[in-house]
Design a protein around this motif. Structure first.
Motif, short mmCIF file in Angstrom:
data_model
loop_
_atom_site.label_atom_id
_atom_site.label_comp_id
_atom_site.label_asym_id
_atom_site.label_seq_id
_atom_site.Cartn_x
_atom_site.Cartn_y
_atom_site.Cartn_z
N ARG A 125 0.89 -1.34 -0.07
CA ARG A 125 0.09 -0.10 0.10
C ARG A 125 0.79 1.31 0.18
O ARG A 125 0.24 2.15 -0.47
CB ARG A 125 -0.88 -0.04 1.08
N PHE A 338 0.48 10.22 0.39
CA PHE A 338 0.83 10.00 1.77
C PHE A 338 -0.04 11.02 2.56
O PHE A 338 -0.87 10.43 3.58
CB PHE A 338 2.09 10.09 2.40
N GLU A 340 -2.78 12.15 1.67
CA GLU A 340 -4.35 11.92 1.26
C GLU A 340 -4.66 11.14 2.55
O GLU A 340 -5.79 11.03 2.76
CB GLU A 340 -4.42 11.28 0.06
N THR A 341 -3.92 10.08 2.92
CA THR A 341 -4.33 9.31 3.94
C THR A 341 -4.41 9.79 5.13
O THR A 341 -4.86 9.19 6.40
CB THR A 341 -3.19 8.09 4.25
N LYS A 345 -11.86 13.00 5.34
CA LYS A 345 -12.68 13.45 4.05
C LYS A 345 -13.91 14.15 4.26
O LYS A 345 -14.56 15.13 3.51
CB LYS A 345 -13.10 12.21 3.10
N GLN A 353 -4.12 8.88 12.02
CA GLN A 353 -4.25 7.73 12.69
C GLN A 353 -2.83 7.32 13.31
O GLN A 353 -2.20 6.67 12.54
CB GLN A 353 -4.89 6.70 11.92
N ASP A 356 -1.40 3.60 12.70
CA ASP A 356 -1.45 3.37 11.31
C ASP A 356 0.03 3.10 11.10
O ASP A 356 0.96 3.74 11.59
CB ASP A 356 -1.87 4.36 10.40
#
Length: 379
Positions: A125, A338, A340-341, A345, A353, A356
């Motif tokens: 990912r 990166f 974007e994660t 949204k 997070q 993560d």
């Protein structure tokens, strides 16, 4: 959320952390993007293209950083920039943390949360976020181009009425991303290519590109790779055997390109003064590890050195930056993927997070502390 894109202050850094393509995407996520005037100039991106993409142009770093929640850079912010970033803001860059623990401590004390893109784990990912690979690809390509330019002779075999010109012999030492691209580029340019690496898995890759693999293939060689796919540091005994093999091979080469790096350690010495002296006058060595101490004896960062026998040692720094437009485009896409994660949204704000695996692998400082286990102060 406000995103600031700064002009790089390091004189050897022409890359930029965002391009119009990624600016549009950030705005599409609900962010305001502010780009410092001239940030993209050295990468061929004028201010007008950023404005056309929807960004605001700031006249100074102070203006760009005012109220910024997220700061995007290529290189780690210097002390002056840190002083202008608001407490609690997040910085994402190639942080170069090894050996720079004091700079990390300063970032923590400034209350800045920092992420190092080069620590991105090599998992499926995260492939689109892998800055080491995107930039190393370009470095491998450019190393062949630079080597050919300094060599001053043709690379492919040429058959002419005046006689035949033999193909140049190019030897690649270290077959990671940069090495594989160097092999592919040298083969496309018509050279006879050989390559070496301590990792067994690279033999098939080398041969699949039409090059010949050169290595001492003993029991240690068969286990010379970490679970993360990096090269292990080899024993002194193996290094001696490999050096003897390379010594005989390198004397016959026209261009040698070295790419060997071990994360967190000085670059291993692969080419001795004796090996350099054995090469033919006019031969070229390109040391892609020169910024980490170099693989080649006599290599100097930022210089092209000609030794006594007429052999050139090329020590360009920031080789991806020698293709600034392409390098910036790829790096900017890595960054966007990166970031974007990290954005929620619905609220369109940063919502990291912290558990993560991508975050844990790359987060250096948070809430006033150095949090990455590899760089925490020793008790």
């Amino acid at each position: 959320m406000r995103i600031a894109v700064l002009t790089e202050t390091d004189p050897i850094e022409p890359r930029v952390a965002a391009v119009p393509e990624t600016v549009k995407k950030f705005i599409g996520l609900g962010s305001d993007v502010v780009v410092q005037s001239g940030a993209g100039a050295k990468a061929g991106v004028p201010d007008g293209e950023y404005e056309a993409a929807g960004a605001k142009i700031a006249g100074s770093a102070d203006e760009a950083l005012s109220g910024a929640d997220l700061v995007l850079k290529v290189r780690r912010p210097n002390a002056e920039e840190l002083g202008k970033i608001q407490k609690g803001a997040t910085v994402i860059a190639i942080m170069d943390p090894y050996g720079h623990e004091d700079e990390l401590k300063a970032a923590a004390e400034a209350g800045v949360n920092t992420f190092a893109m080069e620590l991105m784990p090599r998992i499926t990912r995260a492939q689109v976020m892998d800055v080491l690979s995107s930039q190393a690809n370009l470095a491998g390509y450019r190393a062949v181009v630079d080597g050919a330019a300094e060599y001053g002779r043709s690379l492919p075999m040429m058959m002419t009425a005046a006689g035949t010109v033999p193909a140049a012999r190019i030897f690649i030492m270290g077959v990671g991303v940069a090495g594989l691209q160097a092999i592919a580029t040298a083969r496309r340019m018509g050279a006879v290519v050989t390559a070496t690496d301590v990792r067994p898995a690279t033999k098939e890759q080398v041969e699949s590109l039409g090059a010949k693999f050169v290595a001492v293939e003993d029991d240690e060689f068969k286990q010379a790779e970490t679970s993360g796919g990096y090269a292990k540091e080899m024993s002194a005994e193996y290094q001696k055997k490999q050096a003897e093999l390379v010594k005989g091979h390198i004397a016959k080469q026209d261009i040698v390109i070295t790419t060997a790096l071990i994360p967190g350690r000085p670059a291993p010495k692969l080419v001795s003064e004796e090996m350099v002296a054995s090469m033919k006058p006019g031969s070229v060595l390109v040391d892609l590890a020169v910024e980490r101490g170099g693989n080649v004896a006599g290599a100097k960062a930022g210089e092209i050195v000609t030794v006594g026998n007429g052999v050139k040692i090329v020590g360009h720094v920031n080789v991806p930056g020698r293709l600034a437009a392409t390098a910036s485009s790829l790096y900017a896409r890595n960054l966007y993927a990166f970031v974007e994660t990290l954005i929620d949204k619905e609220s369109k704000a940063l919502a990291v997070q912290w558990d993560d695996e991508l975050v844990k692998a790359t987060n250096l400082t948070r809430d006033g502390q150095v949090v990455h286990p590899n760089f925490q102060p020793k008790a």
